[in-house]
Design a protein around this motif. Structure first.
Motif, PDB file in Angstrom:
ATOM      1  N   ILE A 247       0.828  -1.099  -0.023  1.00 23.29           N
ATOM      2  CA  ILE A 247       0.051  -0.096  -0.102  1.00 23.29           C
ATOM      3  C   ILE A 247       0.797   1.394   0.040  1.00 23.29           C
ATOM      4  O   ILE A 247       1.857   1.429   0.840  1.00 23.29           O
ATOM      5  N   GLU A 248       0.639   2.137  -0.856  1.00 21.12           N
ATOM      6  CA  GLU A 248       1.443   3.312  -0.987  1.00 21.12           C
ATOM      7  C   GLU A 248       0.129   4.864  -0.650  1.00 21.12           C
ATOM      8  O   GLU A 248      -0.721   4.661  -1.559  1.00 21.12           O
ATOM      9  N   ASN A 249       0.488   5.421   0.181  1.00 21.36           N
ATOM     10  CA  ASN A 249      -0.431   6.678   0.150  1.00 21.36           C
ATOM     11  C   ASN A 249      -1.616   6.418   0.305  1.00 21.36           C
ATOM     12  O   ASN A 249      -2.434   7.027  -0.656  1.00 21.36           O
TER      13      ASN A 249
ATOM     14  N   ARG B 130     -12.056  -3.216   1.089  1.00 24.37           N
ATOM     15  CA  ARG B 130     -12.961  -2.483   0.340  1.00 24.37           C
ATOM     16  C   ARG B 130     -14.426  -2.665   0.774  1.00 24.37           C
ATOM     17  O   ARG B 130     -15.306  -2.901  -0.065  1.00 24.37           O
ATOM     18  N   LEU B 131     -14.631  -2.791   1.957  1.00 25.01           N
ATOM     19  CA  LEU B 131     -15.771  -2.472   2.695  1.00 25.01           C
ATOM     20  C   LEU B 131     -16.041  -1.219   3.285  1.00 25.01           C
ATOM     21  O   LEU B 131     -16.755  -1.125   4.401  1.00 25.01           O
TER      22      LEU B 131
ATOM     23  N   ASP C 167      -2.328   5.623  -3.977  1.00 25.84           N
ATOM     24  CA  ASP C 167      -1.238   5.705  -5.240  1.00 25.84           C
ATOM     25  C   ASP C 167      -1.017   4.189  -5.340  1.00 25.84           C
ATOM     26  O   ASP C 167      -0.894   3.855  -6.721  1.00 25.84           O
ATOM     27  N   ARG C 168      -1.381   3.159  -4.623  1.00 21.33           N
ATOM     28  CA  ARG C 168      -1.002   1.906  -4.817  1.00 21.33           C
ATOM     29  C   ARG C 168      -1.700   1.121  -3.787  1.00 21.33           C
ATOM     30  O   ARG C 168      -1.771   1.196  -2.422  1.00 21.33           O
ATOM     31  N   MET C 169      -2.542   0.009  -4.050  1.00 19.30           N
ATOM     32  CA  MET C 169      -2.977  -0.852  -3.110  1.00 19.30           C
ATOM     33  C   MET C 169      -3.252  -2.385  -3.796  1.00 19.30           C
ATOM     34  O   MET C 169      -4.100  -2.474  -4.656  1.00 19.30           O
ATOM     35  N   ARG C 170      -2.138  -3.036  -3.611  1.00 16.40           N
ATOM     36  CA  ARG C 170      -2.174  -4.362  -4.224  1.00 16.40           C
ATOM     37  C   ARG C 170      -2.208  -5.653  -3.402  1.00 16.40           C
ATOM     38  O   ARG C 170      -1.477  -5.506  -2.433  1.00 16.40           O
ATOM     39  N   LEU C 171      -2.906  -6.563  -3.610  1.00 17.54           N
ATOM     40  CA  LEU C 171      -2.879  -7.667  -2.972  1.00 17.54           C
ATOM     41  C   LEU C 171      -2.070  -8.931  -4.092  1.00 17.54           C
ATOM     42  O   LEU C 171      -2.832  -8.840  -4.906  1.00 17.54           O
TER      43      LEU C 171
ATOM     44  N   LEU D  37      -6.250  -3.675  -5.928  1.00 13.92           N
ATOM     45  CA  LEU D  37      -7.393  -3.768  -5.154  1.00 13.92           C
ATOM     46  C   LEU D  37      -8.384  -2.514  -5.285  1.00 13.92           C
ATOM     47  O   LEU D  37      -9.594  -2.426  -5.388  1.00 13.92           O
ATOM     48  N   MET D  38      -7.630  -1.192  -5.888  1.00 12.46           N
ATOM     49  CA  MET D  38      -8.445   0.030  -6.206  1.00 12.46           C
ATOM     50  C   MET D  38      -9.425  -0.276  -7.388  1.00 12.46           C
ATOM     51  O   MET D  38     -10.102   0.330  -7.718  1.00 12.46           O
ATOM     52  N   ALA D  39      -8.516  -1.157  -8.278  1.00 12.76           N
ATOM     53  CA  ALA D  39      -9.387  -1.028  -9.923  1.00 12.76           C
ATOM     54  C   ALA D  39     -10.354  -2.294  -9.890  1.00 12.76           C
ATOM     55  O   ALA D  39     -11.043  -2.360 -10.718  1.00 12.76           O
TER      56      ALA D  39
END
Lengths: 328, 318
Positions: B22-24, B71-72, B82-86, B91-93
């Motif tokens: 996770i970034e910012n 995302r709940l 800026d970034r949230m990846r699993l 995850l943001m997209a």
């Protein structure tokens, strides 16, 4: 009443409180044959420790006179609390104050917090005029380390749990009781602020001579401020005595389990092997008296199912109700 | 941005192979004109097989942060990152269908009380079958259905529990059911939000030990949310401390306990009463009062996290 009982501030003998169970004929004893006393000559803090369901809040309700015991007696300065005259009852309500778990529940949200203090001043005629009342409030707020200018005029939702609990202690202190029954006073307060409330409880004892029954599930805080302790398990006292002795060198298997379960804030002292969960032991249906810890005890013996263990001295000021310490 | 800040930003930034990066991350509640920030520029990552302890008091943003990862968040929350990846999933997209598929299979959640997860009018068995039916198909479904009892045994529950309703179980048993559901589909990341705060100390230890061994067995990473520093000392590999919506310190558990650098962390660790010895209660209270006076956002200026020792970051002036 014996002389002995009159010399004690509080003397609870064989207290039992039974409750009916829905759809059953047998009753359940939430507090089962509990005895203890507080000395009259000096103020002490007695911790009553136990998990949920151990009967500690039922005990608090009986001590505060909210609930009559099913059996046994409570004597306060020699007065039998279950048979008080009208004047004695008023005296008892003055001399014994309660502090409860949820400080938000103790305030009327429509009034500023000092309303609760004014009510107490009125009820117990603590001040002759408004000026005297104001200075009494000021003095007692300072005694609990609150700044009056940052507290007065505020509504309950504007203060933190720790601040509200301190206002409740200021209220109790103002009435100047002999005894405070504090039922989980810090469990709803943020961890870093608990120590302030605990320190104030210690100062009520040391500076104001007020004895306290401190009901808690938190043995770390009990160790920090209590002189004596009762450890309850399913309504019975399993271990009692000097608080530091009981917590530092627990002797009853339940107290040992309880203390070994408390996480130590040190990454080098991690929990060891997984605790084994003992399965409930089968009991003979005819037995009515047995050790209540039998279903979880790693040391259980046949006699634990046959009678109830008596409190046995296991140290200079320490008693454990366990057959392990019975001399044959 | 100075060279030091730049260095800090790159060092705290996610590494390849992280389960979660996770970034910012920024979350605020309310309207566009009156937004209250709950999480401010959170940057952190969770490595494979790692337990990340997320600490902070009520209102510090730790639950909001975990809801953002799942995302709940409620509709009135505004979330940007800026970034949230699993793993390699953004995850943001991800859309609602992708997220539904992701939850439980790759990302699972253990709540404070079981009420948010267990349906009170369904037997435990149906809750398991429902979760499995929603996320698996064909042979895999039959395979997982076949090992429900094994998973239950792994969290110390007897198969008889399957035929019971949630209200028939004790608090500890309900949390064990939640743990079993969370590990059933062997996710990459488990988010546990104070999973034992409603339990007694003895059950707390037993349930957490069960959770730890179950997690290790499936090799999942975990974010363990809580305010109890002692529990974090027992379980976490790394700890992140949040204050007023931002991380003030992130580091290996031992470094956080042995050499806390941010004043808030220092007070948090200093105010824990010991179970081993009687301390000076006046001294403990003094630390607490300092904390109370310092417990406002203005008392801690917004400083970027800087690396103070290997892998240990604190928002302090160097």
């Amino acid at each position: 009443m014996t002389n002995d009982q009159e010399r004690k501030l509080l003397d609870a003998r064989n207290l039992t409180r039974r409750f009916a169970q829905k759809g059953r004929r047998e009753t359940v004893a939430a507090v089962d044959d509990v005895s203890f006393s507080l000395p009259g000559e000096r103020a002490i803090i007695l911790a009553v420790a136990g998990e949920s369901g151990s009967g500690k809040s039922t005990l608090a309700s009986m001590l505060l006179g909210f609930l009559p015991p099913s059996e046994g007696t409570i004597a306060f300065s020699g007065m039998d609390v279950s048979h008080l005259t009208r004047t004695q009852r008023a005296q008892y309500r003055h001399m014994v104050q309660g502090i409860f778990q949820d400080p938000f529940d103790a305030f009327n949200p429509f009034y500023p917090v000092e309303h609760a203090l004014h009510l107490a001043i009125e009820k117990f005629s603590l001040a002759k005029n408004r000026q005297e009342a104001a200075s009494l409030i000021d003095k007692n707020l300072r005694a609990v380390r609150l700044k009056p200018e940052a507290t007065l005029g505020r509504y309950p939702h504007q203060l933190s749990g720790g601040q509200l609990q301190r206002v409740m202690i200021a209220r109790a202190l103002m009435i100047h009781p002999r005894l405070i029954i504090a039922d989980e006073p810090v469990s709803m307060i943020d961890a870093s602020l608990r120590a302030i409330v605990l320190e104030i409880m210690a100062s009520l004892r040391d500076e104001h001579g007020i004895s306290q029954v401190y009901i808690t599930h938190d043995l770390s805080s009990a160790l920090q401020i209590s002189d004596q302790i009762l450890v309850l398990y399913r309504g019975t006292v399993v271990e009692s005595g000097n608080a530091a002795a009981v917590i530092e060198t627990p002797k009853h298997p339940y107290t040992q389990l309880l203390i070994s379960s408390i996480p130590v804030p040190d990454p080098d002292e991690k929990w060891g092997a997984e605790l084994e969960e003992t399965q409930p032991a089968a009991l003979e249906p005819t037995q009515t008296e047995f050790c209540k810890f039998i279903d979880r005890c790693p040391h259980r013996m046949p006699m634990c199912a046959q009678r109830r263990p008596a409190a046995i001295p296991v140290g200079p000021d320490q008693l454990a109700a366990c057959f392990l310490y019975e001399k044959s | 941005m100075s060279a030091a800040q730049l260095h800090a930003a790159t060092a705290v930034a996610p590494q390849a192979g992280d389960v979660l990066s996770i970034e910012n991350l920024r979350v605020s509640y309310g309207s566009r004109f009156n937004a209250v920030p709950a999480v401010r520029n959170a940057t952190f990552s969770v490595a494979r097989d790692e337990v990340f302890g997320l600490v902070g008091e009520s209102g510090s943003g730790k639950s909001t942060l975990s809801m953002a990862i799942l995302r709940l968040l409620p509709a009135q929350a505004h979330c940007e990152a800026d970034r949230m990846r699993l793993g390699d999933t953004d995850l943001m997209a991800a859309g609602p269908a992708a997220l539904r598929q992701l939850r439980w299979t790759r990302l699972s959640y253990i709540p404070q009380g079981s009420m948010g997860v267990l349906n009170p009018v369904m037997r435990v068995r149906e809750q398991f079958l429902d979760t499995i039916a929603d996320h698996t198909q064909g042979a895999q479904r039959r395979e997982i259905e076949g090992r429900i009892e094994t998973v239950l045994a792994g969290v110390n529950l007897r198969p008889a529990v399957l035929d019971q309703f949630p209200h028939e179980l004790s608090g500890g048993m309900k949390q064990r059911v939640c743990i079993a559901l969370a590990i059933l589909l062997e996710p990459e990341l488990i988010i546990a939000d104070e999973p034992t705060s409603a339990l007694d100390v003895v059950s707390q230890r037993q349930v957490l030990e069960t959770l730890s061994s179950a997690r290790r067995r499936i090799g999942a990473s975990m974010i363990m949310i809580g305010h109890d520093m002692a529990l974090q000392a027992q379980l976490a590999d790394r700890i992140g401390i949040m204050f007023a919506g931002r991380f003030v310190e992130i580091g290996p558990t031992r470094a956080i306990f042995e050499a806390p650098r941010h004043p808030y962390t220092q007070r948090l660790i200093g105010a824990i009463p010991s179970i081993r010895r009687r301390q000076d209660i006046g001294e403990l209270a003094r630390r607490g009062l300092e904390h109370a006076d310092g417990a406002t956002a203005s008392a801690h200026p917004d400083l970027p996290l800087r690396e103070v020792s290997a892998g240990h970051f604190a928002a302090i002036e160097l």
